[in-house]
Structure formats: C-alpha cells, structure tokens
Motif scaffolding. Structure first.
Motif, PDB file in Angstrom:
ATOM      1  N   THR A  40      10.923 -29.188   3.624  1.00 45.47           N
ATOM      2  CA  THR A  40       9.831 -30.102   3.132  1.00 45.47           C
ATOM      3  C   THR A  40       8.911 -30.341   4.354  1.00 45.47           C
ATOM      4  O   THR A  40       7.712 -31.009   3.784  1.00 45.47           O
ATOM      5  CB  THR A  40      10.553 -31.586   3.309  1.00 45.47           C
ATOM      6  N   ASP A  41       8.973 -29.675   5.295  1.00 48.50           N
ATOM      7  CA  ASP A  41       7.825 -29.559   6.426  1.00 48.50           C
ATOM      8  C   ASP A  41       7.037 -28.313   6.248  1.00 48.50           C
ATOM      9  O   ASP A  41       6.021 -28.172   6.319  1.00 48.50           O
ATOM     10  CB  ASP A  41       8.406 -29.843   7.664  1.00 48.50           C
ATOM     11  N   LEU A  42       7.806 -27.231   6.063  1.00 49.24           N
ATOM     12  CA  LEU A  42       7.550 -25.958   5.959  1.00 49.24           C
ATOM     13  C   LEU A  42       6.622 -25.604   4.840  1.00 49.24           C
ATOM     14  O   LEU A  42       5.491 -24.908   4.991  1.00 49.24           O
ATOM     15  CB  LEU A  42       8.638 -24.967   5.923  1.00 49.24           C
ATOM     16  N   LEU A  59      17.616 -20.782   4.926  1.00 47.01           N
ATOM     17  CA  LEU A  59      19.337 -20.996   5.588  1.00 47.01           C
ATOM     18  C   LEU A  59      20.126 -21.609   4.901  1.00 47.01           C
ATOM     19  O   LEU A  59      21.532 -22.122   4.955  1.00 47.01           O
ATOM     20  CB  LEU A  59      19.097 -21.901   6.784  1.00 47.01           C
ATOM     21  N   LEU A  84      19.659 -35.329   5.387  1.00 44.48           N
ATOM     22  CA  LEU A  84      19.131 -36.448   5.898  1.00 44.48           C
ATOM     23  C   LEU A  84      19.964 -37.421   5.270  1.00 44.48           C
ATOM     24  O   LEU A  84      20.641 -38.846   5.778  1.00 44.48           O
ATOM     25  CB  LEU A  84      17.936 -36.756   6.218  1.00 44.48           C
ATOM     26  N   THR A 117      16.661 -31.638   6.237  1.00 40.19           N
ATOM     27  CA  THR A 117      18.006 -31.626   7.088  1.00 40.19           C
ATOM     28  C   THR A 117      17.548 -32.416   8.263  1.00 40.19           C
ATOM     29  O   THR A 117      16.453 -32.423   8.937  1.00 40.19           O
ATOM     30  CB  THR A 117      18.336 -30.098   7.307  1.00 40.19           C
ATOM     31  N   ASN A 121      14.362 -32.010  10.978  1.00 44.37           N
ATOM     32  CA  ASN A 121      13.707 -33.061  11.349  1.00 44.37           C
ATOM     33  C   ASN A 121      13.465 -32.860  12.862  1.00 44.37           C
ATOM     34  O   ASN A 121      12.279 -33.260  13.555  1.00 44.37           O
ATOM     35  CB  ASN A 121      14.675 -34.216  10.997  1.00 44.37           C
ATOM     36  N   VAL A 124      10.606 -30.507  13.435  1.00 39.38           N
ATOM     37  CA  VAL A 124       9.329 -30.664  12.384  1.00 39.38           C
ATOM     38  C   VAL A 124       8.104 -30.559  13.233  1.00 39.38           C
ATOM     39  O   VAL A 124       8.006 -30.519  14.578  1.00 39.38           O
ATOM     40  CB  VAL A 124       9.453 -32.157  11.947  1.00 39.38           C
ATOM     41  N   GLU A 216      15.882 -17.605  17.273  1.00 37.36           N
ATOM     42  CA  GLU A 216      17.125 -18.362  17.522  1.00 37.36           C
ATOM     43  C   GLU A 216      17.293 -19.506  16.667  1.00 37.36           C
ATOM     44  O   GLU A 216      16.354 -19.846  15.996  1.00 37.36           O
ATOM     45  CB  GLU A 216      16.716 -19.012  18.898  1.00 37.36           C
ATOM     46  N   ASP A 243       5.730 -42.057   5.181  1.00 33.92           N
ATOM     47  CA  ASP A 243       4.747 -42.079   6.317  1.00 33.92           C
ATOM     48  C   ASP A 243       5.180 -41.662   7.617  1.00 33.92           C
ATOM     49  O   ASP A 243       6.503 -42.118   7.937  1.00 33.92           O
ATOM     50  CB  ASP A 243       4.119 -43.229   6.351  1.00 33.92           C
TER      51      ASP A 243
HETATM   52  C1  FAD Z   1       5.777 -36.555   2.211  1.00 39.42           C
HETATM   53  C2  FAD Z   1       6.266 -36.323   3.576  1.00 39.42           C
HETATM   54  C3  FAD Z   1       6.827 -37.328   4.281  1.00 39.42           C
HETATM   55  C4  FAD Z   1       7.547 -37.359   5.346  1.00 39.42           C
HETATM   56  N1  FAD Z   1       7.913 -38.203   6.325  1.00 39.42           N
HETATM   57  C5  FAD Z   1       8.504 -37.917   7.463  1.00 39.42           C
HETATM   58  C6  FAD Z   1       8.874 -39.066   8.145  1.00 39.42           C
HETATM   59  O1  FAD Z   1       8.628 -40.247   7.920  1.00 39.42           O
HETATM   60  N2  FAD Z   1       9.598 -38.934   9.655  1.00 39.42           N
HETATM   61  C7  FAD Z   1       9.780 -37.428   9.726  1.00 39.42           C
HETATM   62  O2  FAD Z   1      10.362 -37.332  10.900  1.00 39.42           O
HETATM   63  N3  FAD Z   1       9.506 -36.433   8.693  1.00 39.42           N
HETATM   64  C8  FAD Z   1       8.612 -36.658   7.673  1.00 39.42           C
HETATM   65  N4  FAD Z   1       8.483 -35.451   7.025  1.00 39.42           N
HETATM   66  C9  FAD Z   1       8.514 -34.287   7.586  1.00 39.42           C
HETATM   67  C10 FAD Z   1       9.821 -33.625   6.910  1.00 39.42           C
HETATM   68  O3  FAD Z   1      10.071 -33.965   5.684  1.00 39.42           O
HETATM   69  C11 FAD Z   1      11.160 -33.943   7.895  1.00 39.42           C
HETATM   70  O4  FAD Z   1      10.973 -33.841   9.220  1.00 39.42           O
HETATM   71  C12 FAD Z   1      12.324 -32.959   7.536  1.00 39.42           C
HETATM   72  O5  FAD Z   1      13.485 -33.640   8.063  1.00 39.42           O
HETATM   73  C13 FAD Z   1      12.193 -31.745   7.926  1.00 39.42           C
HETATM   74  O6  FAD Z   1      13.598 -31.013   7.562  1.00 39.42           O
HETATM   75  P1  FAD Z   1      13.478 -30.077   6.717  1.00 39.42           P
HETATM   76  O7  FAD Z   1      15.067 -29.333   6.642  1.00 39.42           O
HETATM   77  O8  FAD Z   1      12.958 -29.893   5.381  1.00 39.42           O
HETATM   78  O9  FAD Z   1      12.737 -28.770   7.531  1.00 39.42           O
HETATM   79  P2  FAD Z   1      11.854 -27.386   7.097  1.00 39.42           P
HETATM   80  O10 FAD Z   1      10.567 -27.705   6.529  1.00 39.42           O
HETATM   81  O11 FAD Z   1      13.108 -26.312   6.298  1.00 39.42           O
HETATM   82  O12 FAD Z   1      11.758 -26.708   8.655  1.00 39.42           O
HETATM   83  C14 FAD Z   1      11.107 -27.263   9.733  1.00 39.42           C
HETATM   84  C15 FAD Z   1      10.943 -26.464  10.644  1.00 39.42           C
HETATM   85  O13 FAD Z   1      12.232 -26.188  11.418  1.00 39.42           O
HETATM   86  C16 FAD Z   1      12.459 -24.961  11.387  1.00 39.42           C
HETATM   87  N5  FAD Z   1      14.066 -24.883  11.277  1.00 39.42           N
HETATM   88  C17 FAD Z   1      14.785 -25.745  10.208  1.00 39.42           C
HETATM   89  N6  FAD Z   1      16.014 -25.528  10.427  1.00 39.42           N
HETATM   90  C18 FAD Z   1      16.161 -24.603  11.411  1.00 39.42           C
HETATM   91  C19 FAD Z   1      17.093 -24.056  12.307  1.00 39.42           C
HETATM   92  N7  FAD Z   1      18.557 -24.468  11.781  1.00 39.42           N
HETATM   93  N8  FAD Z   1      17.222 -23.204  13.400  1.00 39.42           N
HETATM   94  C20 FAD Z   1      16.007 -23.061  13.562  1.00 39.42           C
HETATM   95  N9  FAD Z   1      14.656 -23.413  13.044  1.00 39.42           N
HETATM   96  C21 FAD Z   1      14.918 -24.234  11.709  1.00 39.42           C
HETATM   97  C22 FAD Z   1      11.728 -24.389  10.123  1.00 39.42           C
HETATM   98  O14 FAD Z   1      11.327 -22.949  10.555  1.00 39.42           O
HETATM   99  C23 FAD Z   1      10.327 -24.996  10.332  1.00 39.42           C
HETATM  100  O15 FAD Z   1       9.596 -24.796  11.495  1.00 39.42           O
HETATM  101  C24 FAD Z   1       7.750 -35.782   5.977  1.00 39.42           C
HETATM  102  C25 FAD Z   1       7.397 -34.743   4.946  1.00 39.42           C
HETATM  103  C26 FAD Z   1       6.705 -34.898   3.652  1.00 39.42           C
HETATM  104  C27 FAD Z   1       6.121 -33.822   3.071  1.00 39.42           C
END
Ligand code: FAD
Length: 337
Positions: A40-42, A59, A84, A117, A121, A124, A216, A243
């Motif tokens: 969701t961030d990537l 992953l 989450l 996840t 988070n 992020v 890592e 947000d």
């Molecule tokens: C519309 C929108 C709203 C959002 N609102 C918020 C918010 O209110 N608060 C907030 O905190 N975030 C927010 N986010 C950001 C994001 O969705 C969250 O932070 C989310 O928890 C990221 O988790 P993910 O699993 O999707 O990470 P990913 O996008 O898969 O990865 C994020 C980063 O972590 C790395 N990574 C992930 N897992 C691992 C692992 N196990 N080991 C090593 N590296 C790893 C990836 O390489 C990447 O660099 C938002 C995003 C969007 C698109």
C-alpha cells in the motif's frame, strides 16, 4: 495523476527458506530488489516513479512471518506480515496491548488496513510535498536527493552525504505507540537474525531512514508486557480516515501496583525525519502538572518543523502540547492538565 510503472521481474517465494534462498541469489547476481508486503505504500511510489526496481519480491507467500503469538513471559510476538486489520481486531492484542490495537485501527482506511501490514507500517517511506507528487508535478522543481537529484527543497543548505540530507517526514502511526511499549524488532539476514530495540532503529534522515541493511527482512515485532503503562494515541490530520499524521502524539502514564503514577511518556510522529520519545519520572514529589508542562516544553523545543504539510509548521508544533493534554484527559489524568 498516476502514471505507469517501469518494468520489473516479480518473485513470490513460498516460505522462509525459499525467501532466504532467493535473496541470497539476487545478492550474488547483484540485482536491485525491493521487498513488498501489503504494497500500500510501495505501489504508489512505483507508479509515480519515485522508486524503480529490477525485481519486486512479494513476501506474501512467507506464512511464517504472519500471525500473533503470546510467549510464556507475556511478550506478544507479531509477525511483520500481520495485516493491520488483524492487529486491530485480535482479542490477544486488545487484551494485552489495547493501545496497539487502537492505533492499528487509525491507519488509512478499512481497505488499506485489510492489506497493509504492521511491518510495512514501521517501514513506511518518509513523505515530502516535493516528492510525493506525480512525475509531471515533480518537473516543476529540480529533482531532490530523494529522487536521485542534488538538492533539498526544504533545507537548501543540505549537502549530499551529510545527514540529515533529506527532511522528508516520518509518518508511521504505529511507531510512537510501539516506542513507548519498548518494542523490539527481529531482523532476518542470510540464515541469521538480530534483535534491535525500536528506539535504536530509526535514523535522522528522510532517505537513510533506519538501520535495516540491504537484503535484511523485518521478521517479527516483539512487544513486552506493558508493565502498568496505559497509552493514548491521537493524530492531527485533515480527515479522520485516509490521512497520514501531520502530527501524531502517543502519551503514556505508567502506574505502580497501587495505581500510583510513576512515569509520564510522550512519543511523536509526523513532524521530523524520525519518531521522537521521552520519559519523565513522576516520583520524588514532582507535581504531575509541572512534569506535564516540562514534557510539552521539551517536546516543542526539540522539534524543528518545516513547511512541508497542509498544516502550517508552527501550528503543528504548537499542537504537541494540546494533544498531550487531550491524551492525558482521555487517560483519566485531566487534573494534571
Ligand atoms: C491512501 C493511503 C492512506 C494511508 N494512510 C496512512 C496512515 O494514516 N498512517 C500510516 O502510518 N500510513 C498510511 N499509509 C501508508 C501505508 O498504507 C501504511 O503505512 C502501511 O502500513 C504500509 O504497510 P504495507 O504492508 O502496505 O507496506 P509496503 O507498501 O508493502 O512496504 C512499505 C515499505 O516497507 C518495506 N517492507 C515491508 N515489509 C517488509 C519486511 N517484512 N521486511 C523488510 N522490508 C519490508 C517495503 O520494501 C517498503 O519499503 C497510507 C497509504 C495510502 C495509500
């Protein structure tokens, strides 16, 4: 405007041994890879060409890194790939660490939380108004350090190689709560692993964001028993959902066995390049209201804010004290405010 991603190979190893093998091979071949959890961030970064990779390693087939367990000493061991939504709804987390369940429920929206996840988070990417734009919007300014350029538009005097090089803001919602809970990260590399306290994990730079080494993998987040600490978290954001925090404040009050307060703790997100946290003793006759005033003054003084958000920089800083006091009222310590 969202644009097309540039091409990359895709791998989805099934299980931890397969992941370890794949990462070893990619390392040997010197191929640039990126790990993806919920994505969701990537994915927005790949689509907006803030990031390019040769291989995207999902992953999601590594089931060993998902799920929540309770160790015999009361530590919660949460797999980095745990969504989450699961953290927010887990009866175990709600019972043992209610503040963690509550903050997980504050991230993004239900759709985001079903996919995102806890590990992702904590990792992020830092955000900046000059970077988190479409490629077309970014052409208005010279490319900055974070997108392989040679300037920081926030701090013009920033120099390549000298930290902090980039002032992009740290925005994880869960980090301040996990900091107050003294969480540890289990990082996997090759066949080994190391443990890093979360308080030593982040670095003062929007690009070199933490001590995670290339290749890592964040495996687990270990959360020890709260030991009488109750935590409230709230964030300043334009909307209630979807947000990132313009400011996020976690306030904790630790009580002893008799219910007497012994410690006040504060952690911040959304302001600078990394989360900040402080602990203040409430023993020895110090009046809690004076300690609260000292905590707010210390936090405001320690933080430098820049104009890189919807809210004015001074406003975000001024709201630290307001959020600390509101948090204390929700924790039943309104008399201190
Ligand atoms: C519309 C929108 C709203 C959002 N609102 C918020 C918010 O209110 N608060 C907030 O905190 N975030 C927010 N986010 C950001 C994001 O969705 C969250 O932070 C989310 O928890 C990221 O988790 P993910 O699993 O999707 O990470 P990913 O996008 O898969 O990865 C994020 C980063 O972590 C790395 N990574 C992930 N897992 C691992 C692992 N196990 N080991 C090593 N590296 C790893 C990836 O390489 C990447 O660099 C938002 C995003 C969007 C698109």
């Amino acid at each position: 405007m969202t644009t097309r991603m540039t091409g990359f190979d895709f791998e989805r190893p099934a299980g931890l041994p397969a992941l370890r093998g794949l990462l070893a091979r990619l390392g040997k071949e010197q191929r640039r890879f990126t790990l993806a959890a919920g994505g969701t961030d990537l994915m927005p970064q790949l689509k907006q060409q803030q990031l390019a990779t040769e291989v995207l390693v999902s992953l999601n087939g590594v089931g060993e890194l998902a799920g929540i367990e309770l160790a015999s000493d009361g530590t919660l061991r949460i797999g980095a790939l745990t969504r989450l939504a699961e953290v927010a709804e887990s009866p175990l987390v709600r019972e043992r660490q209610p503040a963690l369940a509550a903050v997980a429920a504050r991230v993004g929206s239900p759709q985001i939380r079903n996919r995102a996840t806890l590990g992702g988070n904590l990792l992020v990417n830092n955000r900046c108004v000059y970077v988190n734009q479409s490629p077309l919007n970014r052409t208005v300014h010279a490319p900055c350090f974070k997108v392989d350029g040679d300037v920081c538009h926030i701090v013009k005097s920033a120099v390549r190689g000298k930290l902090p090089q980039c002032q992009a803001r740290f925005v994880s919602d869960t980090a301040p709560v996990l900091l107050l809970l003294d969480a540890r990260l289990v990082l996997l590399r090759g066949r080994g692993e190391r443990r890093v306290p979360l308080r030593r994990f982040y670095r003062n730079d929007g690009m070199e964001r933490n001590v995670l080494k290339p290749g890592e993998v964040l495996g687990w987040i270990e959360v020890p028993p709260a030991g009488g600490l109750r935590i409230d978290y709230d964030k300043l954001a334009v909307r209630n959902a979807l947000d990132f925090p313009s400011l996020g404040v976690a306030v904790g009050v630790r009580e002893d066995e008799r219910g007497e307060p012994v410690e006040l703790a504060v952690a911040l997100t959304g302001l600078g390049t990394h989360p900040l946290h402080w602990r203040f003793a409430l023993v020895g006759g110090a009046a809690p209201a004076a300690v609260v005033a000292q905590a707010c003054a210390r936090a405001e003084k320690s933080v430098t804010t820049y104009q890189q958000d919807f809210f004015p920089r001074d406003y975000r800083k001024k709201m630290i004290g307001t959020f600390v006091r509101r948090g204390l009222r929700r924790l039943g310590r309104g008399a201190w405010t």
